[in-house]
Design an enzyme around this catalytic site. Sequence first.
Site, PDB file in Angstrom:
ATOM      1  N   GLU A  39       0.792  -1.231   0.000  1.00 65.90           N
ATOM      2  CA  GLU A  39       0.000   0.000   0.000  1.00 65.90           C
ATOM      3  C   GLU A  39       0.821   1.275   0.000  1.00 65.90           C
ATOM      4  O   GLU A  39       0.313   2.346  -0.281  1.00 65.90           O
ATOM      5  CB  GLU A  39      -0.959   0.013   1.196  1.00 65.90           C
ATOM      6  CG  GLU A  39      -0.301   0.149   2.544  1.00 65.90           C
ATOM      7  CD  GLU A  39      -0.845   1.334   3.337  1.00 65.90           C
ATOM      8  OE1 GLU A  39      -1.919   1.852   3.013  1.00 65.90           O
ATOM      9  OE2 GLU A  39      -0.153   1.733   4.288  1.00 65.90           O
ATOM     10  N   HIS A  68      -3.884   3.372   2.530  1.00 65.71           N
ATOM     11  CA  HIS A  68      -3.504   4.159   1.355  1.00 65.71           C
ATOM     12  C   HIS A  68      -3.765   3.428   0.040  1.00 65.71           C
ATOM     13  O   HIS A  68      -3.383   3.929  -1.025  1.00 65.71           O
ATOM     14  CB  HIS A  68      -2.022   4.541   1.424  1.00 65.71           C
ATOM     15  CG  HIS A  68      -1.682   5.468   2.543  1.00 65.71           C
ATOM     16  ND1 HIS A  68      -2.256   6.714   2.684  1.00 65.71           N
ATOM     17  CD2 HIS A  68      -0.815   5.343   3.584  1.00 65.71           C
ATOM     18  CE1 HIS A  68      -1.769   7.316   3.753  1.00 65.71           C
ATOM     19  NE2 HIS A  68      -0.889   6.498   4.325  1.00 65.71           N
TER      20      HIS A  68
END
Length: 265
Positions: A39, A68
């Site tokens: 991520e 994220h």
Amino acid sequence: MRILAVGDVCGQIGCDAVRRILPKLKKQKNIDTVIINAENSADGNGVTVHSANELFLSGADVLTGGNHSLRRREVYGFLDESPFLLRPHNFSGELPGKGYCILDCGYLKIAVINLAGTVYLEKSEAGNPFKAADELIKRAEEDGAKVIIADFHAEATSEKRALGIYLDSRVSAFFGTHTHVQTSDSVILKNGTAYITDIGMVGPEDSVLGVESSIIINRLKDGDQSKFRLAEGPCIFNACIFEIDNCTGKALSIERISITERELH
């Protein structure tokens, strides 16, 4: 079955370190399957098609995500298309991607589930991870998976520990991601699940969680809001190896990995 879980990869510098370290490590440790948290694999957070493909080409079988994962809209289509690029299942709303996949090894099916925490986790609007875990474990059992691996992307150690104990015996291995600091509490829980609160990161060793130290220090000391920049220099490669019994799905052993590139030169 020997499964290697790799901590949060930090930007291009982390992807490059994975490319240098992972192929040799897989051979040395006789690894069957590799799961990497991706991520943060793009510079500036998030994951892109480019960073995901770099990690797949370096030897990853499954890429998991976190708060994220949806930062870059360019990856939305790939999240829907790729069966092995995950984001937390318990994100709220109609979003691209999924938090579950099956790796069919022929002789064995492995389910990988990806969940996000709800305590102190920045930029995360996640639903109840306990109920989401129940849902995905039921699905994995219906799909015939003997081995179930869970990546719980969460901030609070208490939330990670609680969910890990809740899932003891129901998943083969449970590992935490997000904090970028490897914890020393790797253990096989009493009912057979391998557990570690956080497996750490792949990112610059001389940094604060992968970011230039001065930026974080100035933010904490003086309230400076300068944009984060990844640090440079040799990386640390944090991971964990789970050895799983193919017949019972129970963990046989757990081994923490922490390789400092500085030591390899």
